[in-house]
Design a protein around this motif. Sequence first.
Motif, PDB file in Angstrom:
ATOM      1  N   HIS A 113       0.287   9.112  -6.584  1.00 11.11           N
ATOM      2  CA  HIS A 113       0.345   8.595  -5.220  1.00 11.11           C
ATOM      3  C   HIS A 113       1.792   8.313  -4.860  1.00 11.11           C
ATOM      4  N   GLU A 114       2.241   8.859  -3.724  1.00  8.84           N
ATOM      5  CA  GLU A 114       3.605   8.629  -3.254  1.00  8.84           C
ATOM      6  C   GLU A 114       3.639   8.776  -1.737  1.00  8.84           C
ATOM      7  N   LYS A 115       4.110   7.742  -1.065  1.00  7.51           N
ATOM      8  CA  LYS A 115       4.289   7.749   0.378  1.00  7.51           C
ATOM      9  C   LYS A 115       3.026   8.173   1.127  1.00  7.51           C
ATOM     10  N   GLY A 116       1.913   7.615   0.722  1.00  6.34           N
ATOM     11  CA  GLY A 116       0.670   7.871   1.428  1.00  6.34           C
ATOM     12  C   GLY A 116      -0.001   9.191   1.119  1.00  6.34           C
ATOM     13  N   VAL A 117       0.492   9.905   0.115  1.00  6.61           N
ATOM     14  CA  VAL A 117      -0.105  11.183  -0.276  1.00  6.61           C
ATOM     15  C   VAL A 117      -0.579  11.090  -1.724  1.00  6.61           C
ATOM     16  N   VAL A 118      -1.855  11.386  -1.948  1.00  3.13           N
ATOM     17  CA  VAL A 118      -2.416  11.432  -3.294  1.00  3.13           C
ATOM     18  C   VAL A 118      -2.501  12.900  -3.712  1.00  3.13           C
ATOM     19  N   ARG A 119      -1.743  13.266  -4.738  1.00  5.77           N
ATOM     20  CA  ARG A 119      -1.769  14.642  -5.233  1.00  5.77           C
ATOM     21  C   ARG A 119      -2.758  14.740  -6.389  1.00  5.77           C
ATOM     22  N   LEU A 120      -3.543  15.822  -6.362  1.00  2.00           N
ATOM     23  CA  LEU A 120      -4.615  16.031  -7.332  1.00  2.00           C
ATOM     24  C   LEU A 120      -4.269  17.245  -8.182  1.00  2.00           C
ATOM     25  N   ASN A 121      -4.138  17.035  -9.484  1.00  2.00           N
ATOM     26  CA  ASN A 121      -3.733  18.107 -10.388  1.00  2.00           C
ATOM     27  C   ASN A 121      -4.708  18.223 -11.551  1.00  2.00           C
ATOM     28  N   GLU A 122      -4.764  19.420 -12.101  1.00  2.00           N
ATOM     29  CA  GLU A 122      -5.599  19.690 -13.278  1.00  2.00           C
ATOM     30  C   GLU A 122      -7.051  19.285 -13.029  1.00  2.00           C
ATOM     31  N   GLY A 123      -7.529  19.520 -11.807  1.00  2.00           N
ATOM     32  CA  GLY A 123      -8.900  19.168 -11.472  1.00  2.00           C
ATOM     33  C   GLY A 123      -9.909  20.037 -12.198  1.00  2.00           C
ATOM     34  N   GLU A 124     -10.972  19.413 -12.669  1.00  2.00           N
ATOM     35  CA  GLU A 124     -12.005  20.117 -13.428  1.00  2.00           C
ATOM     36  C   GLU A 124     -13.370  19.609 -13.002  1.00  2.00           C
ATOM     37  N   GLY A 182       0.791  -1.222   0.000  1.00  2.00           N
ATOM     38  CA  GLY A 182       0.000   0.000   0.000  1.00  2.00           C
ATOM     39  C   GLY A 182       0.822   1.270   0.000  1.00  2.00           C
ATOM     40  N   ASP A 183       2.139   1.146   0.043  1.00  2.00           N
ATOM     41  CA  ASP A 183       2.999   2.328   0.171  1.00  2.00           C
ATOM     42  C   ASP A 183       3.826   2.575  -1.079  1.00  2.00           C
ATOM     43  N   GLY A 184       3.260   2.312  -2.250  1.00  2.00           N
ATOM     44  CA  GLY A 184       4.000   2.473  -3.486  1.00  2.00           C
ATOM     45  C   GLY A 184       3.749   3.798  -4.166  1.00  2.00           C
ATOM     46  N   ASN A 185       4.182   3.870  -5.425  1.00  2.00           N
ATOM     47  CA  ASN A 185       4.009   5.062  -6.250  1.00  2.00           C
ATOM     48  C   ASN A 185       3.095   4.730  -7.421  1.00  2.00           C
ATOM     49  N   GLY A 186       2.232   5.656  -7.750  1.00  2.31           N
ATOM     50  CA  GLY A 186       1.333   5.434  -8.867  1.00  2.31           C
ATOM     51  C   GLY A 186       0.865   6.745  -9.455  1.00  2.31           C
ATOM     52  N   LYS A 187       0.275   6.653 -10.630  1.00  3.81           N
ATOM     53  CA  LYS A 187      -0.289   7.834 -11.273  1.00  3.81           C
ATOM     54  C   LYS A 187      -1.433   7.401 -12.174  1.00  3.81           C
TER      55      LYS A 187
END
Length: 294
Positions: A206-217, A168-173
């Motif tokens: 997703h990286e180290k338990g943080v999901v970053r949200l970009n270009e939200g519409e 559960g602690d991986g990187n994704g996009k």
Amino acid sequence: MIHSIFSFRSFIYIVYAVLLTAVLLYVRFPAEQFKQFCERRIKNILPESTCTIDQIGYRFPFSAVYKNIALNRVIDGQETAMVVDQLVISANSRRFWRTFSLNGKIYSGLFAADLDFDRRAHSFALANILVEGLQVGDLAKSIGLSERKISGIVKFSGDYKAPTSAPGDGNGKGIVEVAAGNISLLQPILNLSILEFDKLAMRVTHEKGVVRLNEGEFLGREILADFTGELRLASPFLNSNISLSGHMEPDEGFLRSNPQEQQAVQSLLQRYKMTVLPFKLGGTVQRPLFRFST
């Protein structure tokens, strides 16, 4: 406002726990013993949860079929369950012990992905992840978000990589899109207690338990908005922290039909000296707090 729909971390745990033991179907356990073994494996990875699998079977030549994988837990005194209706794991005949293809059904939607185990690096990768047709309302209820009405149809595409020791602690996009939905609000926005939308989309990492949200519409019936921010994952998921900022533009037809709100919007625009309304969203998934602010 919308991020209570994102529960990818629990799904990764379920898939990974099942994958770790899937190859044993071919060599060692009768179906019932193996089913119990899988349930114990998932219980070891998620000790606060219980897991049940209704049925495990074979599909010629190299596939295992899991039906009704249910992950149950109690959140704030309320019992919740995340259910994968069907998961099919197929081994690659050329790289039998390393690569697999996944597909299945969850909350009226379909999902698929390619799995690759790297034993030297002690990691695994999920590539070409695709989720289509998933019903947001059913997913929201499964994570304990039953206070608000939420609907919509989700599409997700992306990839994910993590160490086998901490799946559960991986990187994704990826890219998340939700179509034809609505969400009820804890506090009205411009006197709206429900926001209806045609499309909600964002890029996520997703990286180290943080999901970053970009270009939200957000393309709503009464409101248009853009946003960026992050979601800091916690357990249970409802305690995850949200931090968003963006700009909102009310529909002209909505303002003409609501003169009091039109007056309030004009006052806010003058205060911030902007042509759109700046806003922030903070708090937790369970209790998000909205305010107009730069």
